[in-house]
Every structure is written in C-alpha cells, then in structure tokens.
Design a protein around this motif. Structure first.
Motif, short mmCIF file in Angstrom:
data_model
loop_
_atom_site.label_atom_id
_atom_site.label_comp_id
_atom_site.label_asym_id
_atom_site.label_seq_id
_atom_site.Cartn_x
_atom_site.Cartn_y
_atom_site.Cartn_z
N THR A 74 0.78 -1.30 0.11
CA THR A 74 0.11 -0.02 0.12
C THR A 74 0.92 1.29 0.00
OG1 THR A 74 -0.20 -0.03 2.34
CG2 THR A 74 -2.00 -1.27 1.39
N LYS A 75 0.34 2.44 -0.22
CA LYS A 75 0.88 3.66 -0.38
C LYS A 75 0.74 4.04 1.26
CE LYS A 75 0.25 4.59 -5.12
NZ LYS A 75 -0.37 5.43 -6.19
N SER A 108 -3.88 3.44 0.77
CA SER A 108 -4.40 3.09 -0.47
C SER A 108 -3.79 2.15 -1.28
CB SER A 108 -4.70 4.48 -1.41
OG SER A 108 -3.32 4.68 -1.81
N HIS A 148 -1.89 -0.28 -3.77
CA HIS A 148 -0.65 0.09 -4.61
C HIS A 148 -0.33 -1.12 -5.53
CE1 HIS A 148 3.65 1.74 -5.45
NE2 HIS A 148 3.14 1.72 -6.44
N ARG A 149 -0.08 -2.28 -4.98
CA ARG A 149 -0.05 -3.62 -5.97
C ARG A 149 0.02 -4.56 -5.15
NH1 ARG A 149 6.11 -0.76 -6.71
NH2 ARG A 149 6.94 -1.07 -4.78
N ASP A 151 -1.21 -0.35 -9.83
CA ASP A 151 -1.88 0.80 -10.10
C ASP A 151 -1.61 1.55 -11.16
OD1 ASP A 151 0.52 1.62 -9.65
OD2 ASP A 151 -0.16 3.14 -7.88
N ASN A 198 7.12 -0.47 -11.12
CA ASN A 198 6.14 -1.47 -10.77
C ASN A 198 6.69 -2.64 -11.33
OD1 ASN A 198 4.20 -0.64 -8.82
ND2 ASN A 198 2.75 0.45 -10.68
N PRO A 205 -7.62 2.41 -4.57
CA PRO A 205 -6.32 3.41 -5.04
C PRO A 205 -7.27 4.70 -5.53
CG PRO A 205 -7.02 1.65 -6.72
CD PRO A 205 -7.52 1.27 -5.54
#
Length: 772
Positions: A367-368, A372, A374-375, A431, A437, A726
C-alpha cells in the motif's frame, strides 16, 4: 456435462402453470431425449424436433429456462442462441427444452413491439400456455354482433355512422386490432408486475421494516399503474397519497411500539382518478432496478443499460433513463459480487489464506503511505512447481490494462509447456505500468522461484524493464530477448520516408525472416534484401541490437518463440474478470488456472506417445526429410551430412551446424539421419521438456480453493493493515477500445489514380499532366 455436449430433455404438448412463488411449471405432454453439442446448428435442431413431434417446420418454436431461473423462458432462434444454451448448462448433465408450435397468425399491429432476442426475458410470444393473451380479447370482440373492426383499427358500433368501415371482414386477411384494445395490450406488456397487485392488502397488514413496506408499496403502485407521493417518510412512520390532486387514495403506516414491525394503520383504497399510467421511472429507484435485474445479471454479466431500459419498459411498463439503468446495474453488481471498496480491505486475510491453503505459494501486496492500494503479486505453488520441473526456462513478460472500477494494470509472467501451450507462472495487479512496478514484480518473481539461473526473458525493450532484469538477475546467467512484434512496430514508426503499404509489409516479413534465420549467413542474406528496399531500414536493423532478438546471435534459448504476447489465453481470463472486485478477480484467475491444470492433466493421461502431440509432429516432420541425405564419417566422432547443404552433426553434444537442433530442442533432419544410422533411439536426443512424462509433471500439482472470505475486523486483522481503494477511478463515458496481441501496424497509404503519386487522391491532385 462432458466437454461441450449435453443431453436435451425435449418436451411438447403440455402447458405451463404458475406456482404460488411465481415459478413456471410444465405439466403434461410428451418427453423425448437427444444429445446436442456445439457442432449442432439451429436449423438441424429445429428439423430434428419437428420430425420428433411431427410438427410443421415453420411452426416450431424452441424455448428453455436458465439453470437458476424458472420464471423466464428464453427463445432459441439462431445458432448463437443454441450455443449460449449449451454454455449456460455447462455444469449440468441435462437441459430441458420446450417445443411449442405457433399455429395462430398474430394480428398485424404496426406499433406492436418487434420480436426480441433470446437474451431478454419473457416476451409477448412467451406467455405461458393457457394464460390470457391479447388474441383472446380480439376473438371475444370479433364474436360481438354489435361491433365491427375497420381497417383503420377503430371500434365502430352498428348504431353509429360506419361509412369508413368495410362491409365485410375477411378472416383470410390479418385481423386488425381495435384502438380500445391497445390499453389492454399495454397492460399485457406489464405482465411481470401483476404478481405485485396484492402487495398491499389493507389496514392491519404488517411488514418487517420500513424498507420492506416502501418496497411493497412501490411494487404495488407499479402493478396497479398509478403514482404516489410521500407526505411523511422517516424511520418509524410513512404516509403516502395518490399523486393526482383530489384523489382520496391514501395510506398511513407506523411502527408498532417496542418492535421493528411496520403496520398499516389507516388506508383509503379508493381511486377517483383514472390512474396515472407510469411512463417514467418515478417509482423505479436504483435499488428497485437492481432487485429486478439481479438474477439476469448473474447469468448475463454483460447486460447493457440500454437493454435494461428496453426490458423494464416491456415487462413493467416503466420508462427508465439510461442513468437509472446504469446505477441499478452498478448496485446489482455489488449485491452479487460484493463491495469493490471492501474487497481491498479483504486483501490481508485473503492473501494469508492463499498461502495457508497452498504452501509454497507467494501472495503479497503493498500500500501507499495513505493506506491506499498500490500493487499485489500472486504466484501459486502449483504454477511455480510446474514451471521449474516441467517447462523450458523461458518466461514471457507482458501487461494488459484493466477496465475495473479502479482501473489498474495486470503484469504477467507466462511460460510455454512441453506442448507449446501457455502455462501461467505469476501475475501482479498494479496501479499503473511503471518502471518501478515492473522492478517490484521481478523482485517478487525472483523470491518466488527456487532457481532462476539460465532463464530467458522475452519482453518489449522498454528501458525500465531492460534495466530491472539486468539489475535483479545480474549474477544468475539470465538472458533478455526482445519481442519481435514490438520491434516491427518500432521499425515502421522510425522510418521517415513515404513507403507504400506493400513495401512496409515486405520490410516486416524480412525482419521476421532475419530474426528466425538460424545462422549468421542466413541473417546477412535477409539483411541484404532489406537494404535493397530501404538503406534506412537496413541501418535501423543493424543499430537495434540483433544479439537481443536474432536467432543467429542470441546467447539464450528462446526455442523459436520470438514474441512476448504468447500468453494471450491468460490475458483473456484477466479481461473476463477485470470488472470483479479485486479479491474476486484474483480468485477467478485462480479458478481458471485450476481448471487448466485439471483439464490438461486429464487429457495427457490419454496420450500414447513418448513426446507431446505438437513435438511428436515436429519430430515426424524432420524424419520425413532424411530420404535424400547421405552421411560421411568425420574425425572426432562427428558426422558430415550431405543434402541440399553440407552440415556437421555432433551427436554427443546435441549439435548441428544448421543450428536447428539447438534452437528447437528437437533433432533436425541431419541429426535424425545420423542417429538412425547409429541404430540409436531418436527420442533419447529430444529435450526432456517435450516428453509426455515431463508434461504430466508440469500439471501434477493442484491449487486449493480459498473459501469463506469475510470482511476482516480492522482491530483484529492479522497483519494490522487497512487497505483502501486506489485514488484513480474509471472515468465516465465509454472506455476506449484497446486491442491486445498482434496489431497491423502498417496503414495503407493513399495513391492518386491520376498522377500515381502518394499521399493524396484524384480529387485533391494538384499535379499538371501533359496531354499526349
């Protein structure tokens, strides 16, 4: 059902009756059985059924129920309908179909709704046998001696001037429908709502909650074709009155003390107005639309808002706008699939269960700073084991854009199994497709693999991806080959001159021929062809690292797989599931991989050959070329083979100077001939990846399902993580169409038919031509 085959229970001669719960039941008649599959066409099915029940071919109508819906009859009227029916019953051994005849000629009504496709719900032609229809009304009035039907669809009394009416009605002509019956016909269009006509019975009726009362009231108004408005509407009391001013119809309901029950306390059931026929969606709230379309959306996930508008109008007599239908569909999807937002918060528990149920798997997410999403990355143990034990050390990297509510991109690593079919290894949802990424994805992939030495990656030549592979696998003896498809696109983009469509096509063909050429001599020969067409293209090829994509110079083993979009089957699975909530999308992909493993394992158990079918065919093709070859023994246990060319074969080192054996892993024709002359078994010299035994090893592990994923308690979440969606969301409007896989990058150029010049046509030509 085995494969795409189903046993159809064919019934005819009975009648449909409606149970108290609204379900249709077919009673009486005759039943027969027959086997149908995807190869059968609609015309053949109709002919067979007409012979089976001795019906005229022109009058046969074929209908069926969806597996989970006994209220709606679906019509089979073409080949696509038939294939859909077989698809819908893929989990059943049998399917019931009903053979009905249309003996009565329907009235020729100019404004009657047209025939509906089989995707829609019960239409006028689908009225259960024995139920009243508009034809009954027409026949009743035809039998009245005091009425006549004129050609202008008017009802005329004998006692009134009837000069516009024909003196005689011929029953051989289409029977016109009187205007007075059109309202009756409109009511038939709303037949689906008739079950709600008695939803409100009177004073003393009780409901479990205010919500239940409002829903019952709304359906009651729709069924009885009037509109109402709220005078009071809160959590413990509701008062409504007829929307037509002066009409005394009124209901007051309130909560029974100490309970949640709502009871009707007062009601005036009388309407003095004629009723306000619902021509708009006044009572069709988005939750009501969702409740109506939910069952159908479960079977038809691509149910479009415009079709929802059409169906609600025909079935309930209510005209929705597009937005109401779209919002109703969104709510129904959440009710069926779960909340998109909550699905992100389920990721910690969901990924824990993946690894718990499938030891050796890697499922992780990030997460960020604002929590939220992220991946995420998923590699199941069955996929990792199958790749490492049975597949060539060759991985294809590619990505597709996801059309989900929160967008995103799927990154994937796929392999080629021993039968040259796609084998999913790992995937990620991120995202956006960025260098960072891709770097994270490759890091997770290296962690998941127990051995990464000697792997060849095939991908586009994006700078970030190229650097990430070199950085992460720098001491692993890993090779990176460029995708030929992306190179051909780049070549056409980089050419500055004006080239015709045909010239560009020839350049791409020569680029592919140069890439596949097994020897440096062959590569240079093709390169000269490119130079004769365009020196610029020739220089481009030499500048763009042939050692990364040409067989003649590439150091790794690509086994003649030159493009990175090998895993299109896998990408189609992701595309089919990308509108599901994130956890369900991952689980849908898991289900597809599980099904693939089971099907291929079952299929391979029937193979009698030592090699897989595709590789057996390649070996046989090489074996057929040996009849014109001759062998001369050379020094150091090497053999000279003479044919159209002279090649040197080193059997002990699995090497031939033609390079075909090394590139494919299957002995070339020169090697096959030498091996046969030595009276050895040619199968012993095929790469182990292509044996049936090795193929079965690839698909020997299973993926266990993940069950009972519930919303985690944030305080007790095992990872202590709260994941929110996200920030990016799908923009409004229709998404742009993006095709995956190979695209034709060459666009045809205009050529003037007057001056033969490029870039314009005859009408815009400005060239001066001399006469004669």
């Amino acid at each position: 059902m085995a494969g795409n085959r189903v046993i159809a229970i064919c019934q005819s001669g009975g009648v449909f009756e409606t149970n108290d719960d609204g379900f249709l039941v077919y009673k009486g008649g005759d039943a027969r059985a027959m086997e149908i599959d995807n190869r059968m066409c609609y015309k053949d099915l109709k002919m067979e059924l007409s012979e089976m029940f001795s019906f005229s071919l022109d009058t046969v109508v074929i209908k069926y129920f969806l597996p989970s819906n006994k209220k709606t009859l679906i019509t089979i009227s073409n080949d696509k309908d038939l294939k859909r029916m077989i698809e819908f019953h893929s989990d059943s051994v049998t399917a019931e179909i009903y053979v009905i005849t249309e003996e009565v000629i329907a009235p020729d009504v100019s404004n009657r709704p047209g025939s509906r496709s089989s995707r829609t719900t019960l239409s006028e032609e689908d009225v259960p046998m024995g139920a009243p229809s508009i034809l009954d009304d027409v026949e009743d009035d035809i039998n009245r001696p005091d009425l006549m039907l004129d050609a202008n669809f008017c009802v005329v009394d004998d006692n009134v001037n009837n000069a516009c009416c024909p003196t005689e009605l011929s029953l051989e002509q289409p029977v016109p429908v009187p205007i007075s019956f059109m309202k009756s016909y409109d009511e038939r269009l709303a037949k689906s709502s008739q079950q709600w006509q008695n939803n409100i019975t009177g004073v003393g009726q009780r409901f479990n909650s205010v919500h239940d009362f409002r829903e019952a009231l709304r359906k009651f108004a729709i069924a009885n074709q009037f509109a109402f408005k709220y005078k009071k509407n809160d959590s413990h009391r509701v008062t409504v009155k007829c929307k037509v001013e002066g009409c005394p119809w009124r209901i007051h309901a309130s909560r029974l003390s100490t309970t949640q029950l709502i009871c009707i306390k007062k009601m005036n059931p009388t309407h003095t107005c004629e009723g306000s026929v619902l021509t708009n969606g006044h009572h069709a709230t988005r939750s009501w639309v969702a409740s109506i379309i939910k069952d159908k959306l479960r079977v038809f996930p691509n149910y479009k808002p415009k079709d929802i508008v059409s169906d609600i109008k025909q079935e309930y007599g209510i005209q929705l706008n597009y937005y109401q239908a779209w919002r109703g569909k969104e709510i129904a999807k959440e009710q069926l699939q779960g909340s998109y937002k909550e699905a992100y918060n389920q990721l910690p528990v969901f990924f824990e269960k993946i690894m718990e149920r499938n030891p050796g798997s890697l499922a992780t997410f990030a997460t960020k700073e604002d929590s939220s999403f992220h991946r995420l990355f998923v590699a199941f143990h069955a996929s990792l084991y199958g790749f490492e034990q049975g597949c060539r050390p060759l991985l294809f990297l590619n990505s597709i854009f996801l059309k989900s509510k929160y967008q995103g991109t799927l990154l994937a690593a796929t392999a080629a199994d021993g039968n040259d079919e796609v084998f999913p290894v790992a995937f990620a949802v991120v995202d956006a497709e960025t260098d960072d990424n891709w770097h994270w994805f490759l890091q997770q992939l290296k962690t998941a693999l127990s051995v990464s030495h000697g792997i060849t990656f095939v991908s586009d030549r994006g700078k970030g991806l190229r650097e990430s592979i070199a950085d992460i696998f720098q001491n692993e003896g890993v090779y990176h080959g460029y995708c030929l498809h992306y190179l051909s696109e780049q070549l056409i983009r980089d050419l500055k001159g004006q080239f015709s469509h045909e010239v560009k096509r020839l350049l791409i063909e020569d680029l592919y021929a140069a890439a596949y050429a097994p020897t440096p001599e062959g590569f240079r020969g093709v390169l000269e062809n490119i130079r004769s067409i365009s020196p610029e293209a020739y220089n481009w090829v030499q500048r763009n690292e042939p050692a990364r994509w040409a067989n003649a110079f590439f150091q790794g083993s690509r086994y003649n797989h030159m493009t990175s979009n090998f895993g299109e089957l896998f990408y189609s699975w992701a595309s089919d599931a990308d509108e599901l909530p994130i956890t369900q999308m991952v689980d849908a992909i898991r289900g597809k991989i599980t099904e693939l493993i089971y099907n291929r394992q079952t299929e391979s158990n029937q193979w009698p050959t030592r090699l897989t079918p595709v590789m057996e065919g390649k070996l046989e093709k090489e074996s057929m070329k040996v009849h014109s070859l001759q062998v001369v023994v050379s020094a150091n246990n090497k053999y000279e083979v003479r044919g159209e060319t002279i090649e040197i074969v080193d059997v002990d080192n699995s090497d031939c100077s033609c390079n075909g054996w090394q590139l494919s892993g299957i002995p070339c024709c020169h090697a096959v001939y030498v091996i046969s002359c030595l009276h050895r078994d040619v199968y012993d010299y095929c790469a182990r990846y292509f044996t049936t035994e090795n193929y079965r090893l690839t698909y020997s592990e299973y993926i266990n399902p993940i069950q009972n994923i519930e919303r985690p308690n944030q305080k007790n979440a095992s990872q202590g993580a709260v994941v929110t969606p996200p920030p990016t969301r799908r923009p409004p409007g229709r998404p742009t169409t993006k095709k995956t896989g190979r695209r034709d990058v060459v666009k045809r150029q205009l050529q003037c038919s007057r001056c033969r010049g490029k870039g314009h046509n005859k009408s815009t030509c400005k060239e001066l031509l001399l006469d004669g």
